[in-house]
Design an enzyme around this catalytic site. Structure first.
Site, short mmCIF file in Angstrom:
data_model
loop_
_atom_site.label_atom_id
_atom_site.label_comp_id
_atom_site.label_asym_id
_atom_site.label_seq_id
_atom_site.Cartn_x
_atom_site.Cartn_y
_atom_site.Cartn_z
N GLU A 77 54.18 -18.27 -13.66
CA GLU A 77 54.14 -19.73 -13.74
C GLU A 77 54.21 -20.36 -12.35
O GLU A 77 53.53 -21.33 -12.06
CB GLU A 77 55.30 -20.26 -14.60
CG GLU A 77 55.16 -19.98 -16.08
CD GLU A 77 53.94 -20.65 -16.70
OE1 GLU A 77 53.57 -21.75 -16.26
OE2 GLU A 77 53.34 -20.04 -17.60
N CYS A 109 38.82 -28.30 -21.68
CA CYS A 109 39.06 -29.68 -21.26
C CYS A 109 39.28 -29.70 -19.75
O CYS A 109 40.35 -30.04 -19.26
CB CYS A 109 40.26 -30.27 -22.00
SG CYS A 109 40.36 -32.06 -21.82
N CYS A 135 33.31 -30.61 -24.43
CA CYS A 135 33.79 -31.23 -25.67
C CYS A 135 33.11 -30.63 -26.90
O CYS A 135 33.70 -30.57 -27.98
CB CYS A 135 33.56 -32.74 -25.63
SG CYS A 135 34.42 -33.55 -24.28
N CYS A 155 35.26 -28.02 -28.30
CA CYS A 155 36.69 -28.34 -28.36
C CYS A 155 37.18 -28.53 -29.79
O CYS A 155 36.59 -29.31 -30.55
CB CYS A 155 36.98 -29.60 -27.54
SG CYS A 155 38.73 -30.04 -27.55
N CYS A 176 39.63 -37.01 -30.75
CA CYS A 176 39.89 -37.26 -29.33
C CYS A 176 39.34 -38.63 -28.93
O CYS A 176 38.15 -38.89 -29.05
CB CYS A 176 39.22 -36.17 -28.49
SG CYS A 176 39.36 -36.50 -26.72
#
Ligand code: SF4
Length: 357
Positions: A35, A194, A201, A204, A210
């Site tokens: 991370e 995204c 899109c 997606c 959205c």
């Protein structure tokens, strides 16, 4: 379950990234390292650094006991070195304050140096299965578009709004790894679908609800940071050569490139020959040779580095502490910042790493 959670969990099964090396276990140390490395850095860049780091420091104890120099050397080239310094410091705090056990709640994890709320939440989710919301840059972008939230996400008001949405969207039931899958799916959607520019899109799973897609606002959301011209600063690096070896000095721990090795640095108006003689105790053979300038951009300013090459008389004695004479090829193995690495490669090393000047 929220629309976002149910769609993403389903989508992740077939479309998520399942191959990443840190996804193979629940070791909080491995997850933490990945991370931190992934902040401001692309996955493909991170993988070899992550693999090397885990080989040298496979556990918290080995990292905590290592000299900071060794940690920075492994980080060299990855940038944002405060991440490495904080990682090292946090490992020592875990050893001292938590008996070597990684803390298991988001609030405790967040107390460690260099770990913000979103990173702490990601570790709590992946290592301990806790129901916590993440909100890194990619996730802010998804929520800003999906919910149609305008305003720069760096502003506190907008950020708080996005956190509310992140909390609301969590899967309610977190059995069967639902929270882990959902969190990973959010990360993967942000990285692969995204995306910042030209989001895909058409692929997606969130498209039907959205706001940005429905109202054709994907290129306007999230709202860009208000533009401010970055100030330009200038500095001079002294490339002091003695018998094919270059002088490097360890910088102070705080400030830019803290605790990394760099050539001596002077302000642009300072006389290099004079500085060498009076501050470093070094006699140089002739006037400095100006090498091509190098530009480097930090978050808050641009830096133009003017390298000056100076040949040193062989019997000079360096008076400054934390200084080394080192072969330029060997210097690449030390903790040095990216522009110094570039300077060395451009001016001293050919492809097979033999000294040129
Ligand atoms: S539909 Fe497009 S803009 Fe909306 S979340 Fe999906 S990829 Fe992003």
């Amino acid at each position: 379950m929220s629309f976002i959670a149910s769609r993403l969990i389903h989508w992740h099964h077939n479309h998520g990234r399942h191959h990443l090396p840190w996804k193979r276990n629940r070791d909080p140390y491995a997850i933490w390292l990945s991370e931190i490395m992934l902040q401001q850095t692309q996955v493909n860049t991170v993988i070899p650094y992550y693999t090397r780091f885990m080989q040298v420091f496979p556990a918290i104890a080995s990292l905590a006991q290592a000299p900071l120099d060794d940690v920075l050397a492994l980080w060299s080239g990855l940038g944002y070195y405060s991440r490495a310094r904080n990682l090292h410091l946090a490992a020592q705090k875990i050893e001292q304050n938590h008996h070597g056990q990684f803390p298991a709640t988001r609030t405790d994890i967040q107390q460690l140096p260099g770990i913000g709320r979103s990173t702490a939440a990601a570790i709590a989710v992946f290592a301990f299965g806790q129901r916590e919301a993440i909100l890194d840059g990619n996730v802010k972008r998804i929520f800003a578009r999906f919910f149609g939230i305008s305003g720069y996400p760096g502003e506190m008001k907008i950020q708080n709004h996005l956190w509310e949405k992140a909390e609301e969207s969590l899967p309610i039931d977190h059995s069967n790894d639902a929270i882990e899958t959902y969190t990973q799916a959010l990360m993967d959607l942000g990285a692969t679908v995204c995306t910042r520019h030209t989001p895909r899109c058409e692929s997606c799973p969130l498209r039907s609800q959205c706001v940005a897609f429905q109202e054709q606002l994907t290129d306007q959301l999230p709202t860009a940071k208000p533009r401010k011209a970055l100030p330009q600063k200038e500095t001079v690096f002294l490339l002091l050569l003695q018998q094919q070896k270059l002088l490097l000095q360890k910088r102070a721990t705080s400030g830019i490139w803290g605790a990394l090795w760099c050539p001596p640095e002077i302000a642009t108006g300072v006389d290099a020959t004079d500085y060498c003689q009076h501050h470093l105790g070094i006699q140089v053979k002739q006037q400095p040779i100006e090498l091509p300038a190098l530009d480097h951009q930090f978050t808050h300013f641009k830096l133009r580095i003017h390298p000056r090459l100076l040949h040193v008389v062989s019997d000079s004695r360096i008076t400054e502490p934390e200084s080394i004479w080192i072969n330029p090829a060997d210097a690449l193995e030390q903790g040095i910042p990216a522009p110094v690495r570039k300077l060395l490669k451009q001016n001293f090393l050919s492809d097979n790493q033999t000294t040129r000047i």
